[in-house]
Write a protein that holds these residues in place. Structure first.
Motif, PDB file in Angstrom:
ATOM      1  N   HIS A   1       0.996  -1.273   0.015  1.00 29.97           N
ATOM      2  CA  HIS A   1      -0.057   0.095   0.040  1.00 29.97           C
ATOM      3  C   HIS A   1       0.830   1.285   0.150  1.00 29.97           C
ATOM      4  O   HIS A   1       0.571   2.384  -0.732  1.00 29.97           O
ATOM      5  CB  HIS A   1      -0.969  -0.099   1.174  1.00 29.97           C
ATOM      6  N   GLU A   2       1.796   1.145   0.862  1.00 29.90           N
ATOM      7  CA  GLU A   2       3.085   2.467   0.717  1.00 29.90           C
ATOM      8  C   GLU A   2       3.356   2.770  -0.649  1.00 29.90           C
ATOM      9  O   GLU A   2       3.603   3.781  -1.120  1.00 29.90           O
ATOM     10  CB  GLU A   2       3.990   2.187   1.810  1.00 29.90           C
ATOM     11  N   GLU A   3       3.834   1.698  -1.415  1.00 31.43           N
ATOM     12  CA  GLU A   3       4.280   1.930  -2.817  1.00 31.43           C
ATOM     13  C   GLU A   3       3.304   2.514  -3.574  1.00 31.43           C
ATOM     14  O   GLU A   3       3.421   3.077  -4.544  1.00 31.43           O
ATOM     15  CB  GLU A   3       4.885   0.470  -3.127  1.00 31.43           C
ATOM     16  N   ILE A   4       1.992   1.814  -3.402  1.00 28.29           N
ATOM     17  CA  ILE A   4       0.819   2.523  -4.368  1.00 28.29           C
ATOM     18  C   ILE A   4       0.704   3.734  -3.977  1.00 28.29           C
ATOM     19  O   ILE A   4       0.514   4.746  -4.841  1.00 28.29           O
ATOM     20  CB  ILE A   4      -0.462   1.717  -4.053  1.00 28.29           C
ATOM     21  N   ASP A   5       0.738   4.158  -2.720  1.00 29.11           N
ATOM     22  CA  ASP A   5       0.481   5.752  -2.477  1.00 29.11           C
ATOM     23  C   ASP A   5       1.638   6.554  -2.900  1.00 29.11           C
ATOM     24  O   ASP A   5       1.359   7.602  -3.397  1.00 29.11           O
ATOM     25  CB  ASP A   5       0.431   5.802  -0.894  1.00 29.11           C
ATOM     26  N   ALA A   6       2.850   6.244  -3.042  1.00 33.61           N
ATOM     27  CA  ALA A   6       4.068   6.900  -3.421  1.00 33.61           C
ATOM     28  C   ALA A   6       3.797   7.147  -4.908  1.00 33.61           C
ATOM     29  O   ALA A   6       4.111   8.123  -5.433  1.00 33.61           O
ATOM     30  CB  ALA A   6       5.265   6.014  -2.984  1.00 33.61           C
ATOM     31  N   ILE A   7       3.388   6.026  -5.642  1.00 32.80           N
ATOM     32  CA  ILE A   7       3.348   6.212  -7.142  1.00 32.80           C
ATOM     33  C   ILE A   7       2.042   7.124  -7.361  1.00 32.80           C
ATOM     34  O   ILE A   7       2.303   8.112  -7.970  1.00 32.80           O
ATOM     35  CB  ILE A   7       2.889   4.841  -7.648  1.00 32.80           C
ATOM     36  N   ALA A   8       1.019   7.023  -6.526  1.00 33.65           N
ATOM     37  CA  ALA A   8      -0.238   7.844  -6.803  1.00 33.65           C
ATOM     38  C   ALA A   8       0.313   9.342  -6.570  1.00 33.65           C
ATOM     39  O   ALA A   8      -0.401  10.292  -6.961  1.00 33.65           O
ATOM     40  CB  ALA A   8      -1.440   7.357  -5.778  1.00 33.65           C
ATOM     41  N   SER A   9       1.103   9.819  -5.595  1.00 33.05           N
ATOM     42  CA  SER A   9       1.189  11.102  -5.141  1.00 33.05           C
ATOM     43  C   SER A   9       2.591  11.511  -5.804  1.00 33.05           C
ATOM     44  O   SER A   9       2.750  12.708  -5.628  1.00 33.05           O
ATOM     45  CB  SER A   9       1.575  10.997  -3.651  1.00 33.05           C
ATOM     46  N   GLY A  10       2.996  10.873  -6.637  1.00 31.27           N
ATOM     47  CA  GLY A  10       4.243  11.393  -7.648  1.00 31.27           C
ATOM     48  C   GLY A  10       3.874  12.590  -8.426  1.00 31.27           C
ATOM     49  O   GLY A  10       2.759  12.330  -9.296  1.00 31.27           O
ATOM     50  N   ARG A  11       4.618  13.428  -8.551  1.00 35.29           N
ATOM     51  CA  ARG A  11       4.695  14.401  -9.646  1.00 35.29           C
ATOM     52  C   ARG A  11       5.668  14.743 -10.193  1.00 35.29           C
ATOM     53  O   ARG A  11       6.691  14.508  -9.759  1.00 35.29           O
ATOM     54  CB  ARG A  11       3.998  15.749  -8.750  1.00 35.29           C
ATOM     55  N   MET A  12       5.603  15.242 -11.566  1.00 34.24           N
ATOM     56  CA  MET A  12       6.714  15.870 -12.096  1.00 34.24           C
ATOM     57  C   MET A  12       7.247  17.073 -11.761  1.00 34.24           C
ATOM     58  O   MET A  12       6.419  17.859 -10.944  1.00 34.24           O
ATOM     59  CB  MET A  12       6.498  15.671 -13.713  1.00 34.24           C
ATOM     60  N   SER A  13       8.189  17.709 -12.344  1.00 33.85           N
ATOM     61  CA  SER A  13       8.487  19.014 -11.990  1.00 33.85           C
ATOM     62  C   SER A  13       7.677  19.982 -12.375  1.00 33.85           C
ATOM     63  O   SER A  13       6.765  19.924 -13.444  1.00 33.85           O
ATOM     64  CB  SER A  13      10.027  19.592 -12.611  1.00 33.85           C
ATOM     65  N   SER A  14       7.612  21.418 -11.899  1.00 28.57           N
ATOM     66  CA  SER A  14       6.822  22.251 -12.132  1.00 28.57           C
ATOM     67  C   SER A  14       6.640  22.601 -13.865  1.00 28.57           C
ATOM     68  O   SER A  14       5.623  23.271 -14.401  1.00 28.57           O
ATOM     69  CB  SER A  14       6.800  23.377 -11.485  1.00 28.57           C
ATOM     70  N   GLU A  15       7.765  22.705 -14.422  1.00 26.72           N
ATOM     71  CA  GLU A  15       7.709  22.891 -15.844  1.00 26.72           C
ATOM     72  C   GLU A  15       6.786  21.752 -16.550  1.00 26.72           C
ATOM     73  O   GLU A  15       6.288  22.001 -17.756  1.00 26.72           O
ATOM     74  CB  GLU A  15       8.998  22.624 -16.531  1.00 26.72           C
ATOM     75  N   HIS A  16       6.123  20.742 -15.920  1.00 27.39           N
ATOM     76  CA  HIS A  16       5.409  19.960 -16.588  1.00 27.39           C
ATOM     77  C   HIS A  16       3.915  20.222 -15.742  1.00 27.39           C
ATOM     78  O   HIS A  16       3.180  18.992 -15.743  1.00 27.39           O
ATOM     79  CB  HIS A  16       5.825  18.655 -16.288  1.00 27.39           C
ATOM     80  N   ASP A  17       3.652  21.380 -15.270  1.00 26.80           N
ATOM     81  CA  ASP A  17       2.178  21.312 -14.620  1.00 26.80           C
ATOM     82  C   ASP A  17       1.050  20.895 -15.495  1.00 26.80           C
ATOM     83  O   ASP A  17       0.241  20.508 -15.102  1.00 26.80           O
ATOM     84  CB  ASP A  17       2.255  22.600 -13.941  1.00 26.80           C
ATOM     85  N   HIS A  18       1.388  21.113 -16.644  1.00 24.26           N
ATOM     86  CA  HIS A  18       0.203  20.854 -17.605  1.00 24.26           C
ATOM     87  C   HIS A  18      -0.040  19.236 -17.752  1.00 24.26           C
ATOM     88  O   HIS A  18      -1.211  18.850 -17.731  1.00 24.26           O
ATOM     89  CB  HIS A  18       0.269  21.397 -19.105  1.00 24.26           C
ATOM     90  N   LEU A  19       0.967  18.541 -17.479  1.00 29.54           N
ATOM     91  CA  LEU A  19       0.903  17.064 -17.595  1.00 29.54           C
ATOM     92  C   LEU A  19       0.273  16.742 -16.041  1.00 29.54           C
ATOM     93  O   LEU A  19      -0.360  15.589 -15.905  1.00 29.54           O
ATOM     94  CB  LEU A  19       2.037  16.634 -17.724  1.00 29.54           C
ATOM     95  N   ASN A  20       0.927  17.248 -15.138  1.00 33.80           N
ATOM     96  CA  ASN A  20       0.633  17.060 -13.681  1.00 33.80           C
ATOM     97  C   ASN A  20      -0.904  17.175 -13.597  1.00 33.80           C
ATOM     98  O   ASN A  20      -1.729  16.495 -12.830  1.00 33.80           O
ATOM     99  CB  ASN A  20       1.129  17.951 -12.610  1.00 33.80           C
ATOM    100  N   ALA A  21      -1.771  18.161 -14.065  1.00 36.94           N
ATOM    101  CA  ALA A  21      -3.067  18.262 -14.079  1.00 36.94           C
ATOM    102  C   ALA A  21      -3.793  17.292 -14.711  1.00 36.94           C
ATOM    103  O   ALA A  21      -5.015  16.904 -14.371  1.00 36.94           O
ATOM    104  CB  ALA A  21      -3.390  19.577 -14.837  1.00 36.94           C
ATOM    105  N   LEU A  22      -3.205  16.581 -15.656  1.00 37.98           N
ATOM    106  CA  LEU A  22      -3.941  15.386 -16.158  1.00 37.98           C
ATOM    107  C   LEU A  22      -4.012  14.333 -15.091  1.00 37.98           C
ATOM    108  O   LEU A  22      -5.010  13.376 -15.305  1.00 37.98           O
ATOM    109  CB  LEU A  22      -3.265  14.743 -17.596  1.00 37.98           C
ATOM    110  N   LEU A  23      -3.177  14.093 -13.903  1.00 37.26           N
ATOM    111  CA  LEU A  23      -3.000  13.013 -13.221  1.00 37.26           C
ATOM    112  C   LEU A  23      -4.091  13.319 -11.967  1.00 37.26           C
ATOM    113  O   LEU A  23      -4.122  12.323 -11.248  1.00 37.26           O
ATOM    114  CB  LEU A  23      -1.508  13.056 -12.645  1.00 37.26           C
ATOM    115  N   ASP A  24      -4.384  14.676 -11.955  1.00 33.02           N
ATOM    116  CA  ASP A  24      -5.404  14.991 -10.851  1.00 33.02           C
ATOM    117  C   ASP A  24      -6.815  14.497 -11.119  1.00 33.02           C
ATOM    118  O   ASP A  24      -7.276  14.549 -12.314  1.00 33.02           O
ATOM    119  CB  ASP A  24      -5.623  16.536 -10.566  1.00 33.02           C
ATOM    120  N   VAL A  25      -7.055  13.787  -9.905  1.00 30.04           N
ATOM    121  CA  VAL A  25      -8.499  13.094 -10.201  1.00 30.04           C
ATOM    122  C   VAL A  25      -9.509  14.358  -9.885  1.00 30.04           C
ATOM    123  O   VAL A  25      -9.471  15.156  -8.871  1.00 30.04           O
ATOM    124  CB  VAL A  25      -8.774  12.191  -9.131  1.00 30.04           C
ATOM    125  N   LYS A  26     -10.476  14.364 -10.920  1.00 25.20           N
ATOM    126  CA  LYS A  26     -11.651  15.404 -10.595  1.00 25.20           C
ATOM    127  C   LYS A  26     -12.802  14.995  -9.853  1.00 25.20           C
ATOM    128  O   LYS A  26     -13.238  13.991 -10.064  1.00 25.20           O
ATOM    129  CB  LYS A  26     -11.948  15.784 -12.176  1.00 25.20           C
TER     130      LYS A  26
END
Length: 89
Positions: free
Chosen positions: A64-89
């Motif tokens: 479960h800890e590994e799943i949580d770590a993967i789920a909370s992972g984000r790219m650097s701020s230069e890729h915020d437009h891609l990070n937004a795709l990962l956010d659950v709406k």
């Protein structure tokens, strides 16, 4: 892929040694493949893919800890437009 009976393969090994540089050869016995003759390059590729596959794992085996770590992972701020795709709406 070329198929050849075992006896033909044995009698004409030199011929198939040349053919295998262009395509694999299935060595057949009683209508079933008993082995495959492939070029050295193709064999090395297969070994490389096999080694890559051994480094994989089933996601069901994750803790479960590994799943949580993967789920909370984000790219650097230069890729915020891609990070937004990962956010659950």
């Amino acid at each position: 892929m070329r198929e050849v009976p075992t006896t033909e393969f044995t009698r004409n090994f030199g011929r198939y040694r040349e053919i295998v540089q262009r395509e694999p050869v299935a060595v057949m016995s009683h209508g079933r493949p008993t082995g495959y003759f492939v070029s050295a390059v193709e064999y090395e590729d297969l070994q490389r893919y096999k080694n890559l596959a051994q480094r994989t794992f089933a996601t069901q085996d994750l803790k479960h800890e590994e799943i949580d770590a993967i789920a909370s992972g984000r790219m650097s701020s230069e890729h915020d437009h891609l990070n937004a795709l990962l956010d659950v709406k």
